[in-house]
Enzyme design. Sequence first.
Site, PDB file in Angstrom:
ATOM      1  N   GLU A  37       0.880  -1.158   0.000  1.00 40.11           N
ATOM      2  CA  GLU A  37       0.000   0.000   0.000  1.00 40.11           C
ATOM      3  C   GLU A  37       0.923   1.215   0.000  1.00 40.11           C
ATOM      4  O   GLU A  37       1.837   1.273   0.827  1.00 40.11           O
ATOM      5  CB  GLU A  37      -0.878   0.042   1.257  1.00 40.11           C
ATOM      6  CG  GLU A  37      -1.843   1.218   1.221  1.00 40.11           C
ATOM      7  CD  GLU A  37      -2.608   1.430   2.524  1.00 40.11           C
ATOM      8  OE1 GLU A  37      -2.268   0.801   3.541  1.00 40.11           O
ATOM      9  OE2 GLU A  37      -3.550   2.253   2.512  1.00 40.11           O
ATOM     10  N   ARG A 262       5.546 -12.821   9.657  1.00 47.87           N
ATOM     11  CA  ARG A 262       6.251 -11.591   9.314  1.00 47.87           C
ATOM     12  C   ARG A 262       7.556 -11.544  10.092  1.00 47.87           C
ATOM     13  O   ARG A 262       7.737 -12.238  11.090  1.00 47.87           O
ATOM     14  CB  ARG A 262       5.385 -10.373   9.615  1.00 47.87           C
ATOM     15  CG  ARG A 262       4.972 -10.246  11.056  1.00 47.87           C
ATOM     16  CD  ARG A 262       3.923  -9.155  11.272  1.00 47.87           C
ATOM     17  NE  ARG A 262       4.117  -7.998  10.413  1.00 47.87           N
ATOM     18  CZ  ARG A 262       3.123  -7.160  10.065  1.00 47.87           C
ATOM     19  NH1 ARG A 262       1.911  -7.364  10.522  1.00 47.87           N
ATOM     20  NH2 ARG A 262       3.363  -6.122   9.294  1.00 47.87           N
ATOM     21  N   LYS A 272       4.312   0.534  10.610  1.00 46.47           N
ATOM     22  CA  LYS A 272       4.302   1.759   9.829  1.00 46.47           C
ATOM     23  C   LYS A 272       3.982   2.977  10.685  1.00 46.47           C
ATOM     24  O   LYS A 272       4.577   4.030  10.549  1.00 46.47           O
ATOM     25  CB  LYS A 272       3.261   1.650   8.719  1.00 46.47           C
ATOM     26  CG  LYS A 272       3.828   1.148   7.416  1.00 46.47           C
ATOM     27  CD  LYS A 272       2.766   1.162   6.329  1.00 46.47           C
ATOM     28  CE  LYS A 272       3.242   0.319   5.148  1.00 46.47           C
ATOM     29  NZ  LYS A 272       2.203   0.177   4.132  1.00 46.47           N
TER      30      LYS A 272
END
Length: 554
Positions: A37, A262, A272
């Site tokens: 994104e 992850r 983020k």
Amino acid sequence: MSKTEPVEASNFIRNIIEADVAAGKHDAQVVTRFPPEPNGYLHIGHVKSICLNFGMASRFNGRCNLRFDDTNPARENEEYAQAILEDVSWLGFEWSELHHASDYFEQLYTYACDLIRAGKAYVDSSSADEMRAMRGTLTEPGTPSVYRDRSVEENLDLFKRMRSGEFDDGAHVLRAKIDLASGNMNMRDPTLYRIRKIAHVRTGDSWSIYPMYDYTHCVSDAIEKITHSLCTLEFEDHRPLYNWVLEQIDAPGAPEQTEFARLALEYTMLSKRRLIQLVEENHVRGWDDPRMPTITGIRRRGYTPASLRDFCERIGVTKNDAWIEMMVLENCIRDQLNVEAPRRMAVLDPIKVVITDLPEDYSETLSFANHPQDESAGRREIPFSSTVWIEQDDFAEVPPPKYQRLTIGGEVRLRGSYVIKCNEIIKDETGNIIELRCTHDPDTLGKKPEGRKVKGVIHWVCAKKGVNAQVRVYDTLFTVPNPAAAESFTDIINAESEKVMSMCIIEPSLTAAEPETHFQFERLGYFVTDRRDHSPTTPTFNRTVTLRDTWAKK
RNA sequence: UGGGCCGUCGCCAAGCGGUUAAGGCACCGGGUUUUGAUCCCGGCAUUCGGAGGUUCGAAUCCUCCCGGCCCAGCCA
């Protein structure tokens, strides 16, 4: 050839793909995608995903697309998108096709209308709060909205008017009609579309509704004929929804989602939100600060694409909640630069050494190998004179046990030069040592001293020809292995994560280096000329990583 | 019994009913070395979260238990 074949590390995703190809599934094709994104900079966690997706595609002679998941115009922008493209390229990967989820908005809308016609989706006019209240809890089922049984005609009409911009944000949403009692919260009539009267970077203001991730992602995968849709573990619960959507529509492809853990790296934070906070609150100087775990930051720190790819190879791919030690990352760049980086000498924290038995104007040029194990790296000339700089750490008035460097009355080898002996210390009025007065053994250039052993070797730079430089030495940004667990990170930020050293002395040849050139400063570590600040007149280096130091550990 | 997932050496991680339980990092020796680096050589899980069970044979299959992670955005 009977030598043992190195066994390539296996992982469960590779095994799945291998089995699929062998079984002729998806026509034995492998098509993956990396779907960022554009709402932030890529970080080392993304590197794992990038290497996996591009790596699998290339290993099975398939393709990997880069697709921007740009379904939320409120948070996305072009700066991020450009940076992402640059980072992926820098890592050494080439996408097969570049796409945007927004390219599929029209198709997505058409499929949504199909869903409505099939009685599988409805427009809910409840508020967000009401919907939350009706969703139930983890242990209690949800309750149906009063709008759940609207007619197909009404739903179609409302949805069309949502699109045309007739309603304000939040007035209605389009929801899938699945199962309000599902133990999986994602299946409790998830939102498919929301109204957002805000311009999109790519579609401008042609849309006032935007599709949600769960609806968009699977359809985009299907449109691109992705075969293996690899994502992280938190999407495991979304897989039933991913499959549900594709089952309801006439999907062009049949992608399958597989989830992996992850990356969790000690002493770093990869969310983020927190990364943005670090930048906005000026805990670092920007996204490309060498202390940042962003690709651009790691790059500026001096890591190379190959070292990052090697890192991904070493950590593997599993579903385990694994924490990777910082050392693993560091060893990747050490191993590459040990082979590739030319050696140089630099003194970061200098102290003057005057060789008293040499004429004051003495000078000589010495020849040095650029790499001790690689003749092909060539040689260079280094000026030597009666005054040199050495590292403060390499002299001790009161040496600790086993100290192998210079002491008063002791001898040490000046790397590539003579053995010197310190006879006298000069201090200033406050007691700081400002000069060491030494003598040299002229018979030790290129040979061992007669009748004694000199174990220590220290680096140095000629005081007459050496050049002043700035060197920035780095340590972890945080003082704790799991910074994300801390309440606020203001108290866990490492105050010494960056030390700017401005009195450093380097070999004169170093000023000619291009930005982003890697060197080993002997006995100190690997350094890189700064991407932005380095120039012949402002030589600037970042310490990528120190050399292994088994002595310092003890 | 809300749903989903994970537990193999200090840290990663192969292993898929029969192997002396790979490999990497770390660690511990020893050798080479004008970088306390590199390099080389050797060591490093009788045991796979635990307990039962199935089997001639289990890290691999079954049961129960213990520990950990994720999910209640009109974020992705």
